[in-house]
Write a protein that holds these residues in place. Structure first.
Motif, PDB file in Angstrom:
ATOM      1  N   GLU A   1       0.831  -1.197   0.000  1.00 22.64           N
ATOM      2  CA  GLU A   1       0.000   0.000   0.000  1.00 22.64           C
ATOM      3  C   GLU A   1       0.870   1.254   0.000  1.00 22.64           C
ATOM      4  O   GLU A   1       0.626   2.196  -0.760  1.00 22.64           O
ATOM      5  CB  GLU A   1      -0.913  -0.022   1.223  1.00 22.64           C
ATOM      6  N   VAL A   2       1.878   1.267   0.834  1.00 24.27           N
ATOM      7  CA  VAL A   2       2.779   2.424   0.899  1.00 24.27           C
ATOM      8  C   VAL A   2       3.525   2.584  -0.428  1.00 24.27           C
ATOM      9  O   VAL A   2       3.680   3.705  -0.926  1.00 24.27           O
ATOM     10  CB  VAL A   2       3.759   2.290   2.082  1.00 24.27           C
ATOM     11  N   GLU A   3       3.947   1.481  -1.027  1.00 27.38           N
ATOM     12  CA  GLU A   3       4.629   1.548  -2.326  1.00 27.38           C
ATOM     13  C   GLU A   3       3.715   2.141  -3.390  1.00 27.38           C
ATOM     14  O   GLU A   3       4.141   2.950  -4.206  1.00 27.38           O
ATOM     15  CB  GLU A   3       5.114   0.168  -2.749  1.00 27.38           C
ATOM     16  N   ARG A   4       2.448   1.755  -3.377  1.00 30.39           N
ATOM     17  CA  ARG A   4       1.483   2.319  -4.341  1.00 30.39           C
ATOM     18  C   ARG A   4       1.291   3.812  -4.096  1.00 30.39           C
ATOM     19  O   ARG A   4       1.176   4.595  -5.038  1.00 30.39           O
ATOM     20  CB  ARG A   4       0.150   1.610  -4.258  1.00 30.39           C
ATOM     21  N   GLN A   5       1.233   4.216  -2.832  1.00 34.69           N
ATOM     22  CA  GLN A   5       1.085   5.630  -2.515  1.00 34.69           C
ATOM     23  C   GLN A   5       2.270   6.419  -3.062  1.00 34.69           C
ATOM     24  O   GLN A   5       2.093   7.467  -3.688  1.00 34.69           O
ATOM     25  CB  GLN A   5       0.977   5.836  -1.004  1.00 34.69           C
ATOM     26  N   VAL A   6       3.453   5.926  -2.838  1.00 35.66           N
ATOM     27  CA  VAL A   6       4.667   6.603  -3.301  1.00 35.66           C
ATOM     28  C   VAL A   6       4.684   6.661  -4.830  1.00 35.66           C
ATOM     29  O   VAL A   6       4.991   7.700  -5.416  1.00 35.66           O
ATOM     30  CB  VAL A   6       5.931   5.911  -2.742  1.00 35.66           C
TER      31      VAL A   6
ATOM     32  N   GLN B   1      -4.914  12.901   0.818  1.00 33.74           N
ATOM     33  CA  GLN B   1      -5.971  12.075   0.246  1.00 33.74           C
ATOM     34  C   GLN B   1      -5.409  10.760  -0.280  1.00 33.74           C
ATOM     35  O   GLN B   1      -6.022   9.702  -0.112  1.00 33.74           O
ATOM     36  CB  GLN B   1      -6.689  12.817  -0.874  1.00 33.74           C
ATOM     37  N   ILE B   2      -4.249  10.819  -0.904  1.00 38.56           N
ATOM     38  CA  ILE B   2      -3.610   9.602  -1.406  1.00 38.56           C
ATOM     39  C   ILE B   2      -3.223   8.699  -0.239  1.00 38.56           C
ATOM     40  O   ILE B   2      -3.425   7.490  -0.275  1.00 38.56           O
ATOM     41  CB  ILE B   2      -2.391   9.955  -2.273  1.00 38.56           C
TER      42      ILE B   2
ATOM     43  N   LYS C   1      -8.604   1.945  -4.480  1.00 42.13           N
ATOM     44  CA  LYS C   1      -8.591   3.272  -5.105  1.00 42.13           C
ATOM     45  C   LYS C   1      -7.195   3.611  -5.603  1.00 42.13           C
ATOM     46  O   LYS C   1      -7.044   4.177  -6.690  1.00 42.13           O
ATOM     47  CB  LYS C   1      -9.080   4.326  -4.103  1.00 42.13           C
ATOM     48  N   LEU C   2      -6.167   3.250  -4.846  1.00 36.94           N
ATOM     49  CA  LEU C   2      -4.789   3.498  -5.277  1.00 36.94           C
ATOM     50  C   LEU C   2      -4.479   2.742  -6.562  1.00 36.94           C
ATOM     51  O   LEU C   2      -3.847   3.288  -7.470  1.00 36.94           O
ATOM     52  CB  LEU C   2      -3.807   3.095  -4.180  1.00 36.94           C
ATOM     53  N   LYS C   3      -4.924   1.495  -6.653  1.00 36.21           N
ATOM     54  CA  LYS C   3      -4.713   0.709  -7.871  1.00 36.21           C
ATOM     55  C   LYS C   3      -5.370   1.400  -9.057  1.00 36.21           C
ATOM     56  O   LYS C   3      -4.760   1.558 -10.119  1.00 36.21           O
ATOM     57  CB  LYS C   3      -5.298  -0.694  -7.717  1.00 36.21           C
TER      58      LYS C   3
ATOM     59  N   LEU D   1      -3.319   3.119 -12.273  1.00 38.02           N
ATOM     60  CA  LEU D   1      -3.507   2.607 -13.642  1.00 38.02           C
ATOM     61  C   LEU D   1      -4.059   3.676 -14.571  1.00 38.02           C
ATOM     62  O   LEU D   1      -3.735   3.699 -15.772  1.00 38.02           O
ATOM     63  CB  LEU D   1      -4.439   1.400 -13.631  1.00 38.02           C
ATOM     64  N   ASN D   2      -4.875   4.584 -14.048  1.00 34.63           N
ATOM     65  CA  ASN D   2      -5.533   5.592 -14.889  1.00 34.63           C
ATOM     66  C   ASN D   2      -4.786   6.905 -14.998  1.00 34.63           C
ATOM     67  O   ASN D   2      -5.275   7.827 -15.653  1.00 34.63           O
ATOM     68  CB  ASN D   2      -6.951   5.838 -14.388  1.00 34.63           C
ATOM     69  N   ILE D   3      -3.630   7.011 -14.409  1.00 33.95           N
ATOM     70  CA  ILE D   3      -2.914   8.293 -14.369  1.00 33.95           C
ATOM     71  C   ILE D   3      -2.544   8.792 -15.775  1.00 33.95           C
ATOM     72  O   ILE D   3      -2.460   9.974 -16.021  1.00 33.95           O
ATOM     73  CB  ILE D   3      -1.649   8.197 -13.476  1.00 33.95           C
TER      74      ILE D   3
END
Length: 57
Positions: free
Chosen positions: A14-19, A39-40, A47-49, A53-55
């Motif tokens: 989770e932290v890796e996805r946030q970063v 918020q992130i 939601k992070l996933k 992916l949509n960035i």
């Protein structure tokens, strides 16, 4: 003990996805606000996933 290890690995992912998401946003848009960073940090793993992916769309 296995539960503790599973939780730690889940939290690490989770932290890796946030970063990763924060880094992607900074590359695409420059500095991001403290509010967006918060918020992130508080977003669910699902939601992070989705956001990661949509960035690029």
């Amino acid at each position: 003990m296995a539960r503790g290890i599973d939780y730690k690995f889940k939290r690490l992912r989770e932290v890796e996805r946030q970063v990763t998401l924060k880094d992607q946003l900074k590359v695409k848009f420059g500095d991001i606000s403290n509010n967006l960073e918060e918020q992130i940090t508080n977003a669910s793993i699902e939601k992070l996933k989705e956001l990661t992916l949509n960035i690029f769309m």
